[in-house]
Design an enzyme around this catalytic site. Structure first.
Site, PDB file in Angstrom:
ATOM      1  N   GLY A 106       0.813  -1.205   0.000  1.00 55.90           N
ATOM      2  CA  GLY A 106       0.000   0.000   0.000  1.00 55.90           C
ATOM      3  C   GLY A 106       0.843   1.249   0.000  1.00 55.90           C
ATOM      4  O   GLY A 106       2.076   1.196  -0.002  1.00 55.90           O
TER       5      GLY A 106
ATOM      6  N   ILE B 248       1.407   3.698   2.179  1.00 59.06           N
ATOM      7  CA  ILE B 248       2.297   4.057   3.286  1.00 59.06           C
ATOM      8  C   ILE B 248       3.582   3.232   3.201  1.00 59.06           C
ATOM      9  O   ILE B 248       4.686   3.767   3.330  1.00 59.06           O
ATOM     10  CB  ILE B 248       1.594   3.852   4.658  1.00 59.06           C
ATOM     11  CG1 ILE B 248       0.371   4.770   4.746  1.00 59.06           C
ATOM     12  CG2 ILE B 248       2.551   4.134   5.799  1.00 59.06           C
ATOM     13  CD1 ILE B 248      -0.499   4.539   5.964  1.00 59.06           C
TER      14      ILE B 248
ATOM     15  N   GLU C 189       6.478 -11.127   3.750  1.00 54.89           N
ATOM     16  CA  GLU C 189       5.808 -12.273   3.121  1.00 54.89           C
ATOM     17  C   GLU C 189       6.398 -12.505   1.737  1.00 54.89           C
ATOM     18  O   GLU C 189       6.442 -13.612   1.254  1.00 54.89           O
ATOM     19  CB  GLU C 189       4.307 -12.037   3.051  1.00 54.89           C
ATOM     20  CG  GLU C 189       3.622 -12.321   4.377  1.00 54.89           C
ATOM     21  CD  GLU C 189       2.909 -11.108   4.935  1.00 54.89           C
ATOM     22  OE1 GLU C 189       1.933 -11.291   5.643  1.00 54.89           O
ATOM     23  OE2 GLU C 189       3.339  -9.976   4.646  1.00 54.89           O
TER      24      GLU C 189
ATOM     25  N   GLY D 121      -0.683 -12.074   7.683  1.00 54.26           N
ATOM     26  CA  GLY D 121       0.532 -12.289   8.457  1.00 54.26           C
ATOM     27  C   GLY D 121       0.761 -11.221   9.498  1.00 54.26           C
ATOM     28  O   GLY D 121       1.802 -11.223  10.171  1.00 54.26           O
TER      29      GLY D 121
END
Lengths: 522, 522
Positions: free
Chosen positions: A291, A293, A314, A394
């Site tokens: 995303g 940010i 991940e 996660g």
């Protein structure tokens, strides 16, 4: 099987001639009657890449053509999310009876929130272990094998020995294959052969589990292919097909002022930690969600004072060049393939999200919640406590085990009636996925609250002062003051709350008022 | 220092002659003015054993004699709880400004719930790491050393090399000593020399952390003593004193019908798991809290069909002979010392509670919460959401990382006005410490709910049917049905709740009605 099925490209990818006899077309496969209502089905795939494409899409077409909506339903096991073209379309066709453990897409979320698709989210590190342990097939006895009826795997090659080279993700594929009675392979010749990029280990179980020896982000402890043939007899391979469809990913979110301000707050904090001697100059391996940010943080790191920063996430990179796998990002990645492929390791999610490795590496974890509360609990999954978004993913694997756990969020979000109608910081989260015991630092565009070592009442004041939007500061200060006073009066003020009013802001935004700005706490 | 201080017993225990010069009395130590208001102080000790005794008790007497209540206050860091004779008495004297991360005792809880003692609870595996990382001393720069002003350690011997042999617990002592500027040692000659029982490792930190190689309950990877002299120059040792006070533990809780019924439900379930091939005949290492249910389980195991069961817990045993360290249990333990000491390993809490080891060993974790909810979240800490009991402790270390996580509780508890006035299963926990993603199985005396692989709505029905007390089944069924209907109407029913009524049962028991039995959900 005719020789026309074996294109030259495909021959280069399927290097085991004895498997040519398994080559078929997706139409022949579906018409063979293999797929039956009620099957337990696994897919490869993780966060929108590496998922099987031609079989699920052809099955959806078959259901649509034959008006089988709601009549050909599967329990679907995938490491994480796939893509709209597959599971969202399946959801629209009522093809998903159950789904574990994470998903993305409007239609599947609709089915889940109407309980027409039964969904349970789970820590991504644990899902594959629970699957092989038989926790999703409780009525079945004995051996782990054949717990799932069929798994559809996307591969980018099959070796001479018959081992699968996965595509852009590993996810839970090793464990799903370990648990499957039948295997269908889609060899994707649109993608480059990903051989060498992966580090794959099969899950072992107590009392026969041994230490994972990964000590550096780029350590390798497994194999570059999935050793399925060792585990699966040839007659379990139902079909091998050629696929030429790319992974359908979305464009990266654009950075805006808010995400840049959040990223700056985080970067300043990391610099402070380096100055205080609590972090080394090259930091520690970063885990970051996806995303705008996350992108702003990675962008800021490139400009910042830190050197040789590594990323453990991940999707595990041995360098922090990019986490963007937008269509443009993928194009660039394939163009720079030779240069980049040695700087990247793809692991199974039971390793990438492993508490053992996350804690050993001292990962700095950063995630965005649905909402936080003034005592530093986080809601990552349910809007207003009841409506499932994507699932836990996660987030808690990382926040719970990281050296430094950071939750970042805009301080507010808009509603239809009020541009700051939702405060992302509330008195009590309406659903809790990570607790006060898991979170170290909370960040919004307004500022940062370092909650380490703070008692709940200290945390509340700090979070309200530093992170809450000015529109909500008086409301939350009021809440805290009244709650503290009432709880002190009965000698129960360690974590002051008013259980009769704790969700008043949520109820207000759900009402016609459509804003969390309540007039008073009376 | 006079020679009379050196009893013959003490000489056998303090085997390093150069340390004789440090021998002193507790009165001399206190009168030296060493202890100052505002000090950060660490103690050895864990769950009521191995804590320093003569210094804290003498300090309390000093405060009481000189009317220094509230004027000699310390920040107190201990691995877990100590005993009433020390921290409870300190609490009554206003001597504890801050306390981390776990405690037991009416008086200290009173101070905490009035926020006169600032308390933060934390996963027991993480507390020592956070401490050495400087997370509790954020204003201090640089090296880990000297973050805590003084640590008081109970030892049962000091070796020729100057290493400390701890007593009946290791806890966070290695890390507290690692962080301390000054060390005070109480050599307890009432206790046997515990030499050989411990397995002690010092905490290493990323990026220099390596795998912990423990693979069996009885594996040893550290040393039998605490290597403090390697880390601490001699002049940091303030005082060594002889102590002859025993650990003040409580009697074991008696087993009653309810705890036996819960234990039977668990034992039946474990037998079922063995039959289904999901657990080996010798089970997997058990972690169990303390108390009557834990005792009933251990008792049942002794009679049961399982063989060679091992226990891995905060107090780690290489056999399941007993977890009872009641005064009688201790007496028996000392009497059988030679036989039992080889069947027991005492580790630091950063190892015993380590996610890495718990997951590797495949521990079966069992804990009791304050309350559970119908979706399998657990509250382990706060009564009615605001009143702190003891703290999180190791519950989530185990539940979050175990192979099989079990929460057991009586279905109800009494209030003054109603013998079943509290349902231990509620619509939503008023505070959440372990989430639905952490728990596999819920057990009461009524029955067991196997939540593995279940969607939230399935879990709710199962828990209400199998575990809830009949007095509350209609109330909770009603709640679930109304909530489900309302949430389905707005397409948000993945985890049905009514935020305006979710704590109605809690509010009712807090009112004059003094029972959770509400008349309706209107």
């Amino acid at each position: 099987m005719t020789s026309k099925l074996i294109s030259e490209t495909l021959k280069q990818r399927v290097r085991r001639p004895s498997l040519f006899s398994k080559l078929t077309t997706v139409d022949d496969l579906i018409n063979s009657g293999f797929f039956k209502d009620g099957m337990r089905m696994g897919w490869s795939g993780f966060t929108g890449v590496g998922y099987p494409k031609i079989t699920p899409i052809a099955l959806a077409e078959y259901v649509e053509k034959n008006n089988l909506q709601g009549k050909l339903r599967f329990d679907l096991y995938v490491g994480a999310s796939t893509a709209a073209e597959t599971e969202n379309r399946w959801a629209r066709n009522g093809m998903i009876a159950r789904r574990y453990p994470y998903q993305v897409g409007k239609d599947i979320q609709k089915e889940i929130n109407m309980n027409r698709t039964l969904f349970a989210d789970k820590h991504l590190s644990e899902f594959p272990l629970d699957l092989v342990s038989g926790y999703y097939t409780l009525e079945k006895k004995g051996n782990v094998r054949e717990k799932i009826d069929v798994v559809i795997v996307e591969a980018t090659a099959i070796t001479e020995e018959g081992n699968i080279i996965p595509g852009a993700s590993v996810g839970a594929t090793p464990e799903i294959v370990q648990s499957a009675a039948n295997v269908i392979i889609e060899v994707n010749t649109f993608l480059p052969n990903f051989e060498g990029l992966h580090d794959i280990t099969l899950s072992k179980f107590a009392p026969y589990k041994f230490p994972n020896l990964i000590q550096r982000v780029d350590d390798r402890v497994g194999t570059v292919w999935e050793p399925w043939l060792l585990a699966l007899p040839d007659d379990k391979i139902v079909a091998i097909m050629e696929s030429t469809r790319p992974d359908r990913t979305s464009d990266s979110d654009l950075q805006d002022d808010c995400s840049r301000a959040i990223a700056n707050n985080i970067l300043e904090f990391l610099e402070h930690e380096v100055n205080m001697g609590r972090l080394p100059k090259q930091l520690l391996p970063l885990q970051s969600g996806v995303g705008n940010i996350a992108n702003a943080i990675i962008g800021g790191l490139a400009d910042g004072p830190f050197t040789d920063v590594e990323v453990w996430t991940e999707l595990s990179f041995a360098s922090a060049t990019s986490v963007a796998f937008s269509p443009i990002g993928f194009k660039r990645f394939y163009e720079m393939w030779d240069e980049l492929k040695d700087r990247l390791v793809l692991r199974s999610q039971s390793v990438s999200n492993s508490p053992e490795i996350i804690r050993r590496l001292g990962v700095i974890a950063m995630n965005t919640p649905v909402e936080l509360d003034i005592y530093a609990h986080a809601n990552s999954t349910h809007v207003c406590g009841t409506k499932m978004l994507n699932g836990l993913g996660g987030s808690n694997d990382f926040l719970r085990n990281s050296k430094l756990s950071i939750m970042h969020t805009p301080s507010t979000r808009p509603t239809k009636k009020d541009p700051t109608g939702i405060s992302c910081i509330v008195p009590m989260c309406s659903h809790i996925d990570s607790t006060e015991h898991d979170l170290d630092v909370i960040v919004t565009e307004r500022g940062l609250a370092d909650c380490r070592g703070k008692a709940p009442v200290e945390r509340a004041r700090l979070i309200i002062d530093n992170c809450v939007h000015p529109d909500y500061q008086p409301i939350l200060r009021d809440y805290f003051d009244i709650a503290e006073k009432k709880c002190l009066a009965i000698g129960a003020a360690h974590q002051p709350q008013m259980l009769d009013k704790v969700f008043k802001m949520h109820l207000n935004v759900m009402s016609d008022e459509n804003t969390m700005k309540i007039k008073s706490w009376d």
